[in-house]
Motif scaffolding. Structure first.
Motif, PDB file in Angstrom:
ATOM      1  N   HIS A   1      34.673  31.411  38.066  1.00  0.00           N
ATOM      2  CA  HIS A   1      36.068  31.407  38.480  1.00  0.00           C
ATOM      3  C   HIS A   1      37.016  31.301  37.289  1.00  0.00           C
TER       4      HIS A   1
ATOM      5  N   ASN B   1      31.230  38.044  37.496  1.00  0.00           N
ATOM      6  CA  ASN B   1      30.255  37.632  38.493  1.00  0.00           C
ATOM      7  C   ASN B   1      29.249  38.742  38.768  1.00  0.00           C
TER       8      ASN B   1
ATOM      9  N   ASN C   1      29.235  36.391  43.291  1.00  0.00           N
ATOM     10  CA  ASN C   1      30.621  36.692  43.640  1.00  0.00           C
ATOM     11  C   ASN C   1      30.925  36.198  45.041  1.00  0.00           C
TER      12      ASN C   1
ATOM     13  N   PRO D   1      36.362  36.577  36.768  1.00  0.00           N
ATOM     14  CA  PRO D   1      35.485  36.567  37.946  1.00  0.00           C
ATOM     15  C   PRO D   1      35.517  37.882  38.718  1.00  0.00           C
TER      16      PRO D   1
END
Length: 584
Positions: free
Chosen positions: A481, A406, A411, A379
């Motif tokens: 994540h 991301n 994000n 992430p």
């Protein structure tokens, strides 16, 4: 294009260091002035009774079941694994571990949020403690703030112990109070325990990227985290428990009672109006029931709505939670050689003189052994110069490298994206393929969804394999994540770490490395569709960046950060260059 809401927060202490708006700075100064009369400090001479994981897991039903399946598979010293990709599967698996535990439950987390999904887990933990299960919860201290501190009430109940790791002195009324408390030793406050473990009877455990809270289990109001866990059984679980014990018995782990009284914890809880209280109760029950009802299952007999017990029985570990259905054949495991990569607690203690290799160091070593290809899911991807050099050498050897991270819009910590953006063009120049997660996913199963169809069950049980893997996001907005690597289609690493300098230098992390072509292929079948249909492919063309829209999205390509608002793009341009990347 629609900007994504900034509703999720990155699990880090980065807010301690970044420039703050004038109004926030004024509040901070006022809080400091208010606290000058008596600076808070941590207690000394703390009594920390030493305790360890269950020495003989085979004396429990879970332990005996693992032994039986291991023997049937001829596993020897190999461990058993099952990917937990869907939010429903990840959630009900944890509930089932609590239900099945007979002697011990050990939980280690960076954050536990006070919301509907956690309420049900907490209730089940209480029930387990009442039937004699010893419950140990090790929680990083930073986010034990306000209502989220209510989980600490468990520490005042029989058979339940909670310790807070690396506590920050001072007020817990708000995150501002945390920041003020950190001013006495900001370097120490930056070091956080980021490990995530959920272990029952030292026989079965779950590791991965998820904290506990609605957004991690597809129940977030507006956005949800796309995550990946792995269920582990056998010898590797005892390694996970040894890591847990090393943190639990460390001097930085403070029993809750040494820091707070039950009354002080209760005072942090918001007191709602009667109407709001009833609405919250209804919401909690409906969300918990929805999570259980969405557990992968065959329709109940007669087509009736599944009860809670039936929903539990249909979860990946439900068979272990209901004595009449103890049938390990309903929990297919892949048996493979495995090792644990875990940072030592000394990393958080800041003992620079005796620094040991970190989890990220270990991953860098594994990268250099890659022969054909490497798939990275991180992430927060801030490679730093050393990792960039490693990837450059890999590319020179012909190794294909793909990275899913991301986008600026997806994000939850846009400043972390700034660290990645510094390396983006150089990564593309050496031939790394970059994919950035789109915050608007095309459907419930588009993000690491049900791409494992038909694999691994051998008996065609649709409720446990195939489409039962479910989706990671309950709504359309998603933030990546998951933390994973797949190397040469035979090595899979899943854990709590990001490939960034914060994970390398500041946070403690833990990961499982599994050598299994089967698990590697399943992981790739989960991840690759999202890269094609749920992520932008970034390319450098004629000296500028181009974001190619996901396949089938109908969106145009973009030459600016897609889906991100003007304010986010300005933040990236103006503030981003000022942020020290080791703290991103």
């Amino acid at each position: 294009m629609h900007p994504a809401p900034r509703l999720l927060r990155r699990p880090s202490a980065l807010s301690l260091h970044f420039p703050t708006p004038a109004w926030l700075a004024s509040l901070l100064i006022a809080a400091i002035m208010a606290g000058l009369g008596g600076c808070a400090s941590l207690p000394s001479n703390v009594d920390r009774p030493v305790s360890t994981a269950l020495a003989q897991p085979e004396t429990t039903s879970l332990g005996r079941l693992v032994q039986t399946q291991s023997a049937a598979a001829g596993a020897g010293q190999r461990s058993g694994f099952r990917l937990l990709s869907g939010a429903d599967r990840a959630y009900t698996s944890r509930l089932a571990l609590v239900e099945a535990a007979e002697k011990t439950l050990d939980l280690q987390y960076y954050a536990i949020h006070a919301d509907a999904s956690t309420d049900l887990i907490v209730a089940r933990l209480r029930e387990a403690a009442k039937r004699g299960v010893r419950v140990r919860i090790l929680l990083d201290d930073l986010h034990t703030v306000g209502p989220d501190a209510q989980v600490l009430q468990l520490a005042f109940e029989p058979n339940i112990d909670i310790r807070l790791f690396n506590p920050v002195p001072g007020s817990r009324g708000s995150m501002l109070g945390r920041l003020v408390g950190a001013l006495g030793d900001p370097a120490q406050a930056q070091r956080r325990m980021h490990n995530k473990l959920f272990i029952a009877d030292n026989a079965l455990g779950i590791a991965g990227g998820r904290n506990l809270g609605d957004a991690y289990f597809g129940q977030g109001q507006d956005s949800n985290f796309v995550d990946l866990d792995v269920l582990a059984a056998g010898p590797i679980v005892r390694d996970l428990s040894r890591s847990f014990d090393s943190y639990w018995n460390n001097p930085l782990a403070y029993p809750v009672q040494t820091l707070l009284t039950s009354e002080e914890v209760a005072a942090l809880k918001k007191v709602p109006t009667a109407a709001a209280s009833q609405a919250a109760t209804d919401s909690t029950e409906s969300k918990a029931n929805a999570v259980l009802a969405n557990a992968p299952s065959a329709p109940p007999p007669g087509g009736a709505t599944a009860s809670t017990s039936e929903a539990m029985a249909a979860s990946p570990l439900g068979a272990l939670a209901v004595p009449s259905l103890l049938d390990m054949q309903r929990l297919p495991l892949t048996w493979a050689p495995a090792i644990m990569l875990a940072d030592q607690p000394s990393k958080i203690e800041g003992d620079e003189g005796d620094a040991e290799p970190t989890v990220v160091d270990g991953l860098l070593g594994l990268m250099q052994r890659a022969q054909k290809d490497m798939l990275v899911i991180s992430p927060y991807f801030v490679p730093g110069e050393r990792m960039l050099d490693v990837m450059k050498t890999m590319r020179e050897r012909g190794v294909r490298i793909r990275v899913l991270t991301n986008s600026l819009a997806s994000n939850d910590a846009p400043l972390a994206h700034a660290g990645y953006a510094r390396y983006r063009e150089r990564l593309l120049d050496i031939g790394v393929e970059l994919y950035e997660m789109r915050t608007e996913q095309g459907g419930e199963r588009s993000a690491f969804g049900s791409s494992m169809s038909g694999s691994g069950n051998g008996g065609g049980r649709a409720s446990l394999a195939g489409s039962g893997d479910g989706s990671l996001v309950g709504g359309s907005r998603a933030s990546l994540h998951s933390k994973a690597l797949v190397i040469d289609e035979r090595l899979v690493i899943i854990g709590s770490m990001n490939l960034d300098l914060r994970s390398k230098l500041q946070n403690s992390e833990i990961a499982l490395l599994m050598r299994s072509p089967d698990l590697a292929q399943r992981s790739m079948r989960l991840i690759e569709p999202t890269m094609l249909t749920g992520a932008y492919r970034v390319e450098s063309k004629d000296g500028r960046l181009v974001w190619h829209a996901p396949q089938g999205s109908g969106l145009p390509d973009s030459t600016t950060e897609p889906d991100a608002s003007l304010s986010l793009r300005l933040l990236l341009k103006i503030v981003g260059p000022l942020a020290p990347e080791e703290l991103l």
